[in-house]
Design a protein around this motif. Structure first.
Motif, mmCIF file in Angstrom:
data_model
loop_
_atom_site.group_PDB
_atom_site.id
_atom_site.type_symbol
_atom_site.label_atom_id
_atom_site.label_comp_id
_atom_site.label_asym_id
_atom_site.label_seq_id
_atom_site.Cartn_x
_atom_site.Cartn_y
_atom_site.Cartn_z
ATOM 1 N N LEU A 134 0.832 -1.213 0.000
ATOM 2 C CA LEU A 134 0.000 0.000 0.000
ATOM 3 C C LEU A 134 0.864 1.260 0.000
ATOM 4 C CD1 LEU A 134 -2.766 -1.190 2.482
ATOM 5 C CD2 LEU A 134 -3.124 -0.577 0.085
ATOM 6 N N ILE A 135 1.993 1.214 0.744
ATOM 7 C CA ILE A 135 2.895 2.382 0.747
ATOM 8 C C ILE A 135 3.462 2.595 -0.655
ATOM 9 C CG2 ILE A 135 5.119 3.264 1.607
ATOM 10 C CD1 ILE A 135 4.470 1.883 4.281
ATOM 11 N N GLY A 138 1.306 4.377 -2.934
ATOM 12 C CA GLY A 138 1.068 5.798 -2.677
ATOM 13 C C GLY A 138 0.114 6.085 -1.539
ATOM 14 N N ALA A 139 -0.188 5.090 -0.682
ATOM 15 C CA ALA A 139 -1.135 5.336 0.410
ATOM 16 C C ALA A 139 -0.500 6.218 1.481
ATOM 17 C CB ALA A 139 -1.580 4.010 1.018
ATOM 18 N N LYS A 140 -1.162 7.290 1.809
ATOM 19 C CA LYS A 140 -0.724 8.181 2.894
ATOM 20 C C LYS A 140 -1.249 7.590 4.214
ATOM 21 C CE LYS A 140 1.159 11.390 0.379
ATOM 22 N NZ LYS A 140 2.589 11.483 0.427
ATOM 23 N N ALA A 143 -5.156 7.019 4.537
ATOM 24 C CA ALA A 143 -5.605 6.061 3.505
ATOM 25 C C ALA A 143 -5.044 4.678 3.784
ATOM 26 C CB ALA A 143 -5.162 6.545 2.126
ATOM 27 N N PHE B 52 11.473 3.396 -1.473
ATOM 28 C CA PHE B 52 11.140 4.195 -0.293
ATOM 29 C C PHE B 52 10.073 3.513 0.559
ATOM 30 C CE2 PHE B 52 13.196 7.121 -3.111
ATOM 31 C CZ PHE B 52 14.014 7.845 -2.259
ATOM 32 N N ILE B 53 10.227 2.200 0.671
ATOM 33 C CA ILE B 53 9.359 1.425 1.560
ATOM 34 C C ILE B 53 10.021 1.318 2.928
ATOM 35 C CG2 ILE B 53 8.532 -0.928 1.990
ATOM 36 C CD1 ILE B 53 7.932 -1.067 -0.973
ATOM 37 N N PRO B 71 7.707 10.685 4.635
ATOM 38 C CA PRO B 71 7.199 9.963 3.468
ATOM 39 C C PRO B 71 7.401 10.795 2.207
ATOM 40 C CG PRO B 71 5.384 10.939 4.701
ATOM 41 C CD PRO B 71 6.637 11.297 5.444
ATOM 42 N N ARG B 77 6.249 10.011 -5.192
ATOM 43 C CA ARG B 77 5.736 8.644 -5.117
ATOM 44 C C ARG B 77 5.234 8.181 -6.486
ATOM 45 N NH1 ARG B 77 7.013 4.459 -2.721
ATOM 46 N NH2 ARG B 77 6.987 5.341 -0.632
ATOM 47 N N GLN B 78 4.674 9.131 -7.223
ATOM 48 C CA GLN B 78 4.159 8.788 -8.562
ATOM 49 C C GLN B 78 5.263 8.434 -9.549
ATOM 50 O OE1 GLN B 78 1.472 11.405 -10.706
ATOM 51 N NE2 GLN B 78 -0.039 11.140 -9.082
ATOM 52 N N LEU B 90 -4.458 -7.149 -3.506
ATOM 53 C CA LEU B 90 -5.510 -7.049 -2.499
ATOM 54 C C LEU B 90 -6.760 -7.778 -2.967
ATOM 55 C CD1 LEU B 90 -3.786 -4.119 -2.261
ATOM 56 C CD2 LEU B 90 -5.262 -4.078 -0.281
ATOM 57 N N LEU B 100 -7.392 0.796 -7.428
ATOM 58 C CA LEU B 100 -6.956 1.243 -6.095
ATOM 59 C C LEU B 100 -5.639 2.019 -6.207
ATOM 60 C CD1 LEU B 100 -7.232 1.205 -2.960
ATOM 61 C CD2 LEU B 100 -5.836 -0.855 -2.993
ATOM 62 N N ALA B 101 -4.717 1.494 -7.013
ATOM 63 C CA ALA B 101 -3.426 2.181 -7.191
ATOM 64 C C ALA B 101 -3.648 3.575 -7.784
ATOM 65 C CB ALA B 101 -2.520 1.356 -8.096
ATOM 66 N N LEU B 104 -5.147 5.763 -5.037
ATOM 67 C CA LEU B 104 -4.166 6.161 -4.014
ATOM 68 C C LEU B 104 -3.154 7.162 -4.564
ATOM 69 C CD1 LEU B 104 -3.485 2.714 -2.268
ATOM 70 C CD2 LEU B 104 -4.780 4.639 -1.348
ATOM 71 N N GLN B 105 -2.879 7.081 -5.852
ATOM 72 C CA GLN B 105 -1.923 8.017 -6.451
ATOM 73 C C GLN B 105 -2.583 9.342 -6.822
ATOM 74 O OE1 GLN B 105 1.231 7.805 -6.651
ATOM 75 N NE2 GLN B 105 1.786 5.644 -6.535
#
Lengths: 230, 329
Positions: A134-135, A138-140, A143, B52-53, B71, B77-78, B90, B100-101, B104-105
């Motif tokens: 999820l990170i 792009g999940a903040k 979210a 960046f995880i 973060p 992130r994009q 998921l 979902l991706a 979230l983006q």
């Protein structure tokens, strides 16, 4: 044997005849426990998810505290809240003693650590790849928590149901804070204790059977959810 | 700004053990880069950092010329699409995962359908858009995860061991996808693999990792042991080096520097070993040999040399190389 079987028959008669007094007590009990479960869940579930997903100073201490609180006797919670809500107590001006609200507060406090612990378990036992995935997508933080809750929804719902089941079977705090007032704060457990002491065993038995039925329904829902989750 | 990533003084520890130690590393932009190394070399740890995880315990990472902080901003992130070694989809369908991706983006909802279609077409998975992610095969799952990672059109695609647990046809499909993606203008692909030959074949450049450290050695003929007085002891062989290092744990020998002969050569070369031929394979016009001398060596010769030497599987041969051909690290 005749006494017990006669009482059992009378108890069944009360249940199937939809005795108004009996069902009034059931409704009071279910609604108090339901509200307590909702209040506790609204705080415990986000707190549990946050705790499971984050590292912070004092986390271990909180975990130990939660484990200890899970084993806390209900009568102690009743005693502490009685001290707070009684006329001379610091919250006496709120006139909460002997009201359903007092029972709701006590039950919510009682089940909060149970729900939070189960929410922590729900998140930590979820697939270890869930959060990194999820990170990376792009999940903040908010979210991320919502998605984690969504993914672990069955286990979280099971935590809420477990809390409800614990609340509806609670007697010590309900007796001390509710006062067992008929039609107002009389719950199934306090009514069973009262009716049995008065010698009205069949009424107590009828309520006991209904409590067992609710416990059965709750457990059935739990096992169904656990099957769905696995 | 010609690098997609700039890493400085990076250190990552697992408990007491330092699993990644990179003083300086620059990954070029618009290239296909392979991270090569054995299991446990630090490839996944490095990719997790690039995605960046996870945070390094020490050091800085610049992304497209800008210092990145945790973060990441939405824009940063994009830029990154990441597919882990064992991708996690998921609950829901393949399309749900991609949607979902995109959500979230923060991609505009009006563009979702178009992006979804493009991503599924790229991985040749359009026919499985509505299929539950749980029912996908290993190869389909990897392709679905790639579609999810490229749906929001990142500039960098990170793939951790994309070819692991795939059969040959799925592996070939994935190679095509990587080549297709990396051939697009402005795209950087960084993938890890323990298959050094595949990595070298697919990528424009390679980064070799050994025990969490980067090395310029090709990582073929990689041996572990101890160095004492310019001689490296692998436990089975003593190999002469010209290293001035006092201690070292690894050596690597470029396979093209190894001379093959049917009799012992009498030359200035310090390393001569007799062995048994275990593999002869053709690869891109050259011949790859595997020789067991107590340690397994890879050597590369021409097809003419193969016929001149009349080599056979199981036959006894000699291999020789100079001490300067040995990289010590």
């Amino acid at each position: 044997m005749g006494y017990f079987s006669d009482s059992l028959a009378a108890a069944f008669q009360l249940i199937i005849s939809f005795d108004k007094d009996i069902y009034q007590i059931v409704i009071t009990s279910v609604s108090i426990s339901f509200i307590a479960a909702l209040i506790a869940a609204s705080l415990a579930i986000p707190a549990g998810i946050y705790m499971a997903m984050n590292q912070f100073a004092g986390k271990q201490i909180i975990q130990h505290l939660l484990n200890s609180l899970m084993a806390m006797p209900t009568v102690v919670i009743g005693l502490l809240l009685y001290g707070l809500f009684s006329r001379l107590g610091p919250l006496g001006h709120l006139d909460l003693l002997y009201t359903p609200t007092a029972i709701i507060i006590a039950e919510a406090i009682l089940i909060f650590p149970i729900m939070m612990n189960l929410a922590i378990v729900a998140v930590t036992s979820a697939d270890q790849r869930l959060v990194p995935t999820l990170i990376s997508l792009g999940a903040k933080p908010i979210a991320l928590s919502i998605q984690v809750a969504k993914h672990t929804r069955f286990a979280i719902l099971a935590a809420i149901i477990t809390g409800f089941g614990r609340a509806i079977g609670e007697v010590g705090a309900a007796m001390m804070l509710g006062g067992n007032i008929e039609g107002f704060t009389r719950t199934m457990t306090t009514a069973i204790a009262l009716q049995t002491s008065k010698g009205e065993f069949e009424t107590g038995l009828a309520l006991g059977l209904l409590l067992l039925l609710i416990a059965f329904i709750v457990n059935f829902m739990l096992s169904w959810l656990q099957r769905s989750y696995s | 700004m010609n690098s997609s990533y700039q890493l400085r003084n990076i250190k990552v520890h697992h408990g007491q053990q330092c699993v990644l130690d990179i003083p300086e590393l620059s990954l070029p932009k618009n290239k296909c880069i392979a991270l090569l190394g054995n299991n446990g070399a630090g490839k996944s740890t490095l990719l997790d950092l690039l995605a960046f995880i996870t945070k390094p315990d020490q050091g800085q990472i610049s992304l497209q010329g800008q210092t990145a902080q945790f973060p990441l901003s939405r824009k940063q992130r994009q830029m990154i699409g990441y597919v882990s070694q064992h991708p996690f989809l998921l609950t829901g369908s393949v399309a749900d995962n991609i949607a979902l991706a995109l959500h979230l983006q923060g991609i505009n909802r009006k563009q979702h359908q178009k992006r979804l279609k493009q991503a599924l077409e790229l991985v040749n998975l359009s026919h499985l858009a509505q299929q539950s992610a749980r029912t996908l095969s290993g190869g389909e799952l990897k392709r679905a995860a790639i579609a999810r990672a490229v749906a929001y059109q990142p500039d960098i695609l990170l793939l951790d061991e994309p070819f692991s647990h795939l059969d040959q046809s799925h592996s070939q499909q994935l190679e095509d996808i990587i080549q297709q993606f990396s051939s697009q203008a402005g795209m950087t692909v960084i993938f890890s693999t323990h298959d050094r030959l595949k990595g070298r074949a697919l990528a424009d450049s390679t980064i070799n990792l050994v025990s969490g450290k980067t090395t310029k050695s090709p990582l073929l003929n990689l041996f572990h042991g101890t160095l004492h007085d310019h001689v490296f002891d692998t436990g089975h062989l003593q190999i002469h080096t010209t290293s001035q290092l006092k201690t070292a744990r690894h050596i690597a020998i470029d396979p093209s520097e190894i001379i093959i002969s049917t009799e012992e050569l009498h030359s200035s070369m310090q390393n001569h070993f007799m062995g048994r031929m275990t593999l002869i394979a053709e690869e891109s016009g050259t011949i790859r040999l595997t020789i067991d001398c107590g340690e397994r060596f890879h050597a590369i010769i021409s097809p003419k040399s193969l016929s001149d030497l009349n080599l056979t599987i199981g036959g006894t041969i000699w291999l020789s190389f100079k001490s300067t051909a040995v990289s010590v690290f």
